[in-house]
Design a protein around this motif. Structure first.
Motif, PDB file in Angstrom:
ATOM      1  N   GLY A  86      -6.172  -3.372  -0.059  1.00  0.00           N
ATOM      2  CA  GLY A  86      -5.189  -2.779   0.846  1.00  0.00           C
ATOM      3  C   GLY A  86      -3.772  -2.885   0.309  1.00  0.00           C
ATOM      4  N   HIS A  87      -3.446  -4.027  -0.285  1.00  0.00           N
ATOM      5  CA  HIS A  87      -2.097  -4.209  -0.825  1.00  0.00           C
ATOM      6  C   HIS A  87      -1.859  -3.349  -2.074  1.00  0.00           C
ATOM      7  N   ILE A  88      -2.891  -3.107  -2.832  1.00  0.00           N
ATOM      8  CA  ILE A  88      -2.748  -2.238  -4.003  1.00  0.00           C
ATOM      9  C   ILE A  88      -2.663  -0.774  -3.575  1.00  0.00           C
ATOM     10  N   LEU A  89      -3.499  -0.392  -2.609  1.00  0.00           N
ATOM     11  CA  LEU A  89      -3.556   1.009  -2.206  1.00  0.00           C
ATOM     12  C   LEU A  89      -2.414   1.452  -1.298  1.00  0.00           C
ATOM     13  N   ALA A  90      -1.801   0.557  -0.565  1.00  0.00           N
ATOM     14  CA  ALA A  90      -0.746   0.955   0.386  1.00  0.00           C
ATOM     15  C   ALA A  90       0.370   1.751  -0.284  1.00  0.00           C
ATOM     16  N   PRO A  91       0.972   1.270  -1.369  1.00  0.00           N
ATOM     17  CA  PRO A  91       2.029   2.081  -1.988  1.00  0.00           C
ATOM     18  C   PRO A  91       1.497   3.393  -2.579  1.00  0.00           C
ATOM     19  N   ILE A  92       0.270   3.368  -3.070  1.00  0.00           N
ATOM     20  CA  ILE A  92      -0.318   4.585  -3.624  1.00  0.00           C
ATOM     21  C   ILE A  92      -0.506   5.632  -2.521  1.00  0.00           C
ATOM     22  N   ILE A  93      -0.993   5.197  -1.370  1.00  0.00           N
ATOM     23  CA  ILE A  93      -1.198   6.111  -0.240  1.00  0.00           C
ATOM     24  C   ILE A  93       0.138   6.677   0.240  1.00  0.00           C
ATOM     25  N   ILE A  94       1.129   5.816   0.362  1.00  0.00           N
ATOM     26  CA  ILE A  94       2.452   6.276   0.805  1.00  0.00           C
ATOM     27  C   ILE A  94       3.017   7.299  -0.179  1.00  0.00           C
ATOM     28  N   PHE A  95       2.877   7.020  -1.475  1.00  0.00           N
ATOM     29  CA  PHE A  95       3.362   7.964  -2.484  1.00  0.00           C
ATOM     30  C   PHE A  95       2.603   9.285  -2.411  1.00  0.00           C
ATOM     31  N   MET A  96       1.286   9.216  -2.289  1.00  0.00           N
ATOM     32  CA  MET A  96       0.484  10.443  -2.244  1.00  0.00           C
ATOM     33  C   MET A  96       0.854  11.311  -1.045  1.00  0.00           C
ATOM     34  N   ILE A  97       1.043  10.714   0.098  1.00  0.00           N
ATOM     35  CA  ILE A  97       1.334  11.481   1.307  1.00  0.00           C
ATOM     36  C   ILE A  97       2.751  12.056   1.268  1.00  0.00           C
ATOM     37  N   ASN A  98       3.727  11.279   0.785  1.00  0.00           N
ATOM     38  CA  ASN A  98       5.121  11.723   0.798  1.00  0.00           C
ATOM     39  C   ASN A  98       5.495  12.629  -0.369  1.00  0.00           C
ATOM     40  N   GLU A  99       4.944  12.379  -1.547  1.00  0.00           N
ATOM     41  CA  GLU A  99       5.420  13.065  -2.740  1.00  0.00           C
ATOM     42  C   GLU A  99       4.472  14.131  -3.290  1.00  0.00           C
ATOM     43  N   ILE A 100       3.194  14.009  -3.069  1.00  0.00           N
ATOM     44  CA  ILE A 100       2.227  14.944  -3.644  1.00  0.00           C
ATOM     45  C   ILE A 100       1.747  15.873  -2.529  1.00  0.00           C
ATOM     46  N   GLY A 101       1.632  17.126  -2.825  1.00  0.00           N
ATOM     47  CA  GLY A 101       1.298  18.105  -1.796  1.00  0.00           C
ATOM     48  C   GLY A 101      -0.191  18.372  -1.642  1.00  0.00           C
ATOM     49  N   PHE A 102      -1.037  17.328  -1.776  1.00  0.00           N
ATOM     50  CA  PHE A 102      -2.472  17.524  -1.572  1.00  0.00           C
ATOM     51  C   PHE A 102      -2.766  17.729  -0.090  1.00  0.00           C
ATOM     52  N   SER A 103      -3.890  18.365   0.186  1.00  0.00           N
ATOM     53  CA  SER A 103      -4.312  18.521   1.578  1.00  0.00           C
ATOM     54  C   SER A 103      -4.786  17.169   2.109  1.00  0.00           C
ATOM     55  N   MET A 104      -4.922  17.085   3.418  1.00  0.00           N
ATOM     56  CA  MET A 104      -5.364  15.846   4.051  1.00  0.00           C
ATOM     57  C   MET A 104      -6.741  15.427   3.522  1.00  0.00           C
ATOM     58  N   TRP A 105      -7.641  16.378   3.334  1.00  0.00           N
ATOM     59  CA  TRP A 105      -9.002  16.068   2.883  1.00  0.00           C
ATOM     60  C   TRP A 105      -9.017  15.599   1.438  1.00  0.00           C
ATOM     61  N   THR A 106      -8.166  16.165   0.605  1.00  0.00           N
ATOM     62  CA  THR A 106      -8.077  15.719  -0.787  1.00  0.00           C
ATOM     63  C   THR A 106      -7.518  14.295  -0.850  1.00  0.00           C
ATOM     64  N   ASN A 107      -6.466  14.034  -0.079  1.00  0.00           N
ATOM     65  CA  ASN A 107      -5.915  12.670  -0.001  1.00  0.00           C
ATOM     66  C   ASN A 107      -6.978  11.685   0.463  1.00  0.00           C
ATOM     67  N   LEU A 108      -7.726  12.052   1.500  1.00  0.00           N
ATOM     68  CA  LEU A 108      -8.765  11.181   2.049  1.00  0.00           C
ATOM     69  C   LEU A 108      -9.837  10.888   1.001  1.00  0.00           C
ATOM     70  N   ALA A 109     -10.269  11.911   0.284  1.00  0.00           N
ATOM     71  CA  ALA A 109     -11.306  11.725  -0.744  1.00  0.00           C
ATOM     72  C   ALA A 109     -10.815  10.798  -1.848  1.00  0.00           C
ATOM     73  N   ILE A 110      -9.578  11.008  -2.303  1.00  0.00           N
ATOM     74  CA  ILE A 110      -9.016  10.167  -3.365  1.00  0.00           C
ATOM     75  C   ILE A 110      -8.886   8.720  -2.899  1.00  0.00           C
ATOM     76  N   ILE A 111      -8.399   8.528  -1.681  1.00  0.00           N
ATOM     77  CA  ILE A 111      -8.209   7.174  -1.144  1.00  0.00           C
ATOM     78  C   ILE A 111      -9.540   6.454  -0.996  1.00  0.00           C
ATOM     79  N   ILE A 112     -10.556   7.129  -0.475  1.00  0.00           N
ATOM     80  CA  ILE A 112     -11.870   6.492  -0.287  1.00  0.00           C
ATOM     81  C   ILE A 112     -12.477   6.113  -1.633  1.00  0.00           C
ATOM     82  N   ILE A 113     -12.391   6.998  -2.601  1.00  0.00           N
ATOM     83  CA  ILE A 113     -12.952   6.702  -3.926  1.00  0.00           C
ATOM     84  C   ILE A 113     -12.218   5.526  -4.579  1.00  0.00           C
ATOM     85  N   LEU A 114     -10.892   5.534  -4.512  1.00  0.00           N
ATOM     86  CA  LEU A 114     -10.119   4.416  -5.074  1.00  0.00           C
ATOM     87  C   LEU A 114     -10.444   3.101  -4.367  1.00  0.00           C
TER      88      LEU A 114
END
Length: 169
Positions: A94-122
């Protein structure tokens, strides 16, 4: 050729048994020392090695520790890590993924489902990678502190000796 091989074996055996010197050196080198600190035992467990000797493999399978170390013979049946390694792996993930998730949601224009898939796999990859090292480290700390049925290991003499002229009272 069979006679030559036996003669060669005899010569090698005779060379090894000269005055027992090689035997003493080999025996001294074969048995690694106990860790000097809890941190050293922790790192050995984190690496998946026996915390006592640092040589034997702690896990023959994913999360099942050996019953006895093949190198030093330390008994690991008393370990009771239970669910604590999973909690540690989840918290670290959780501590490793939190900044990655925040960056992905704020800076990268992926769809919600793409973000979800990447987060679950990571998350699955990180948890799988951290679970065995966390279990090894927790078992090492239990052993070092003498918890859950382990006897406290003997501390090396160097750790118990007074430092630079200090008196023990």
């Amino acid at each position: 050729m069979a006679g030559f091989e036996t003669l060669l074996d005899r010569i090698v055996d005779d060379m090894r048994s000269d005055n027992g010197a090689d035997k003493k050196l080999a025996h001294k080198h074969d048995i690694p020392g106990l860790p000097k600190t809890a941190l050293e035992a922790f790192v050995r467990g984190l690496r998946g090695r026996c915390p006592s000797c640092g040589e034997g493999k702690m896990f023959p399978r994913l999360l099942k520790p050996v019953e006895h170390c093949p190198i030093c013979g330390q008994d690991w049946t008393a370990q009771q890590a239970d669910d604590f390694p999973a909690y540690v792996a989840i918290i670290v993930t959780g501590h490793i993924l939190a900044p990655i998730i925040i960056f992905m949601i704020n800076e990268i224009g992926f769809s919600m489902w793409t973000n979800l898939a990447i987060i679950i796999i990571l998350a699955l990859i990180l948890i799988a990678a951290l679970l065995q090292p966390a279990k090894g480290a927790i078992i090492a700390l239990q052993w070092w502190m003498g918890l859950n049925g382990f006897e406290k290991p003997a501390r090396p003499d160097e750790a118990l000796a007074p430092k630079d002229g200090q008196n023990r009272s």
